[in-house]
Write an enzyme that holds these catalytic residues in place. Sequence first.
Site, PDB file in Angstrom:
ATOM      1  N   ASP A 185       0.799  -1.218   0.000  1.00  0.00           N
ATOM      2  CA  ASP A 185       0.000   0.000   0.000  1.00  0.00           C
ATOM      3  C   ASP A 185       0.833   1.269   0.000  1.00  0.00           C
ATOM      4  O   ASP A 185       0.354   2.336  -0.337  1.00  0.00           O
ATOM      5  CB  ASP A 185      -0.917   0.033   1.233  1.00  0.00           C
ATOM      6  CG  ASP A 185      -1.897  -1.111   1.164  1.00  0.00           C
ATOM      7  OD1 ASP A 185      -2.260  -1.485   0.037  1.00  0.00           O
ATOM      8  OD2 ASP A 185      -2.277  -1.632   2.220  1.00  0.00           O
ATOM      9  N   SER A 262      18.878 -13.473  -8.910  1.00  0.00           N
ATOM     10  CA  SER A 262      20.099 -12.678  -8.767  1.00  0.00           C
ATOM     11  C   SER A 262      20.711 -12.317 -10.125  1.00  0.00           C
ATOM     12  O   SER A 262      21.344 -11.269 -10.250  1.00  0.00           O
ATOM     13  CB  SER A 262      21.119 -13.419  -7.908  1.00  0.00           C
ATOM     14  OG  SER A 262      21.274 -14.747  -8.367  1.00  0.00           O
TER      15      SER A 262
END
Length: 574
Positions: A185, A262
């Site tokens: 949010d 990664s």
Amino acid sequence: MQALWKVLLVAPLLLLPFPTVASPARDDQPSTRPSNGHACVGCVVVVSVIEQLAQVHNSTVRASMERLCSYLPEKLFLKSTCYSVVRVFGPDIIKLLSADMNADVVCHTLQFCQQDPGQAFCHLYPLPKETWKSTLEKARQIVKKSPTLKYSRSGSDICSLPFLAKICEKIKSTLKNSVPFRDVDSDKYSVSPTLRGYHWRGRDCNDSNKMAYPGRRPDNWDVHQDSNCNGIWGVDPKDGIPYEKKFCEGSEPRGIILLGDSAGAHFHIPPEWITASQMSLKSFIDLPSALTDELNWPQLSGATGFLNSTSGLKENSIYLHLRNRNRCNHRDYQNLAKNGASSQNLERIIESLSRNPRSDHPAIVIYAMIGNDVCNGKIDPVPKMTTPEQFYSKVMETLKYLNSHLPNGSHVILYGLPDGTFLWDHLHNRYHPLGQLNEDVTYERFYTFLGCLQVSSCHGWMSSNKTLRALTSERAEQLSNILKKIAISKKFTNLDLLYVDFDLQAVMKKWQKRGGQPWQLIEPVDGFHPNEVALLLMADGLWDKMQLQWPQVLGKENPFNPQIEQVFGDQGGH
Ligand SMILES: *[C@@H]1O[C@H](CO)[C@@H](O)[C@H](O)[C@H]1NC(C)=O
Ligand SMILES: *[C@@H]1O[C@H](CO)[C@@H](O)[C@H](O)[C@H]1NC(C)=O
Ligand SMILES: *[C@@H]1O[C@H](CO)[C@@H](O)[C@H](O)[C@H]1NC(C)=O
Ligand SMILES: *[C@@H]1O[C@H](CO)[C@@H](O)[C@H](O)[C@H]1NC(C)=O
Ligand SMILES: *[C@@H]1O[C@H](CO)[C@@H](O)[C@H](O)[C@H]1NC(C)=O
């Protein structure tokens, strides 16, 4: 792909507490790893560097340790931590190295490395001429009464060491605001580079306005402010037409979003950090920012990089290609890659996706989980690999999530898994950066050391066992085939699916045509990740393929690009 970055976090930092702060998405159960392999690798790397610095500068061990600390920046308490560590462990290290013990012996003596009952004895360097047992016995006599043994023995939680507790607290509070993935949010865009800031997704152009962010459709044609952060706003005084309308309407803007691991985040440890002969005051300048980017360099990655290549390559990232094609796409990139990410642990990562299906432009999503489904550090890695059934089910879940969170007209590109036998084939008899000075550590040794400690990024491919390497490739191919099938057979309402191979052979051929060698495509320190050159060549291959076969994914070339540049310059930079 999940473990090594942890190891190397520990190493250049002289055993700092980062591993506990920034643990990867999928973590190993502590109970399955009897002793702390990461602490062992960290110790061996640091002691090796100290030893080699003394050799390079013909100095004492004490001077060499001080030299190393003096190279570290003050930021993040790196220098002061280094001096603290030297104060505590220095005297023992001096005694042992002066008695001709090597890094393996030092670290076993100080108990950063431990041989578990029934387990192999793990060492990086060739074994001493005398038997290992008597050497270790001699070493133990040298530090018999040392008070520091109780520290190193404490194992995994470095912060429990009394002399580091204070520094740990400071670092933890510094990093608290760094929650690698901000709340769903809260505002996901940032004005600072690291800690998942604009190195990762387009810079926020108005920090006080949550409704202004890269990728949204402009609000009232951005007459009064730049609501989508692409640097284009205001009204042309000549004719009263808003610039955003004039230059971008109908240009079909779109952003790039990476769901990756990664490799996608561009994990990179500069070799200067562990190579004594190249080390200087300049070597560690980037260390603090790299640490706060989880040792990743997304700003230079193949998918979302926006800085010029450090390797001198002229190739562009996918993001820069998209931006050059349509300047209205400026700053619309999100790199949601994470160390250790795999098809199986994507739920939490994907929640940090920022795209409103109603108010934002469509996106090109690259799904590139290229290793962790087949890579782990177990002695027998096969049982822990993702099965085809598990893989299919999680990929479908991810696609359903994307379908409900992306604007209509989005595209998802599914990358297959590479054939990692490339690593062994091209590296095993070359010297690792730690082995170059004395020609004693090949990648074969390095891989064996990590495998023995069960902290290998990918024991399946970083192994001298040919059968195992083939098995790992076989599973990778099975999983790639599932992605291929899904791309052909599944339909979604808001997105279409495309599949591409993660084709290391093609990248290698391209590189060889320019006179390069295959080993130059792999990160030298970890001996595993594709490096910047490989990532850019791969991105370029994808771009070419899209232009030829799937131009609908890219949208049109914007004829107003020169005017945009003329009026708005670099559009506020990145
Ligand atoms: C290294 O230092 C020692 C002691 O300071 C000195 O005797 C020796 O000549 C030096 N060696 C080199 C190669 O400079
Ligand atoms: C930032 O957003 C606020 C609130 O909408 C607005 O008043 C302000 O003008 C904006 N600033 C810039 C530089 O666009
Ligand atoms: C990147 O390189 C180009 C051409 O070499 C140059 O014009 C541009 O300023 C560079 N950009 C950055 C961010 O350094
Ligand atoms: C999505 O866009 C396509 C064209 O790109 C269109 O045919 C389709 O009706 C749209 N779907 C919805 C639900 O709007
Ligand atoms: C090599 O790997 C295979 C597959 O995991 C295993 O069955 C075999 O025992 C291994 N060979 C050796 C010598 O470790």
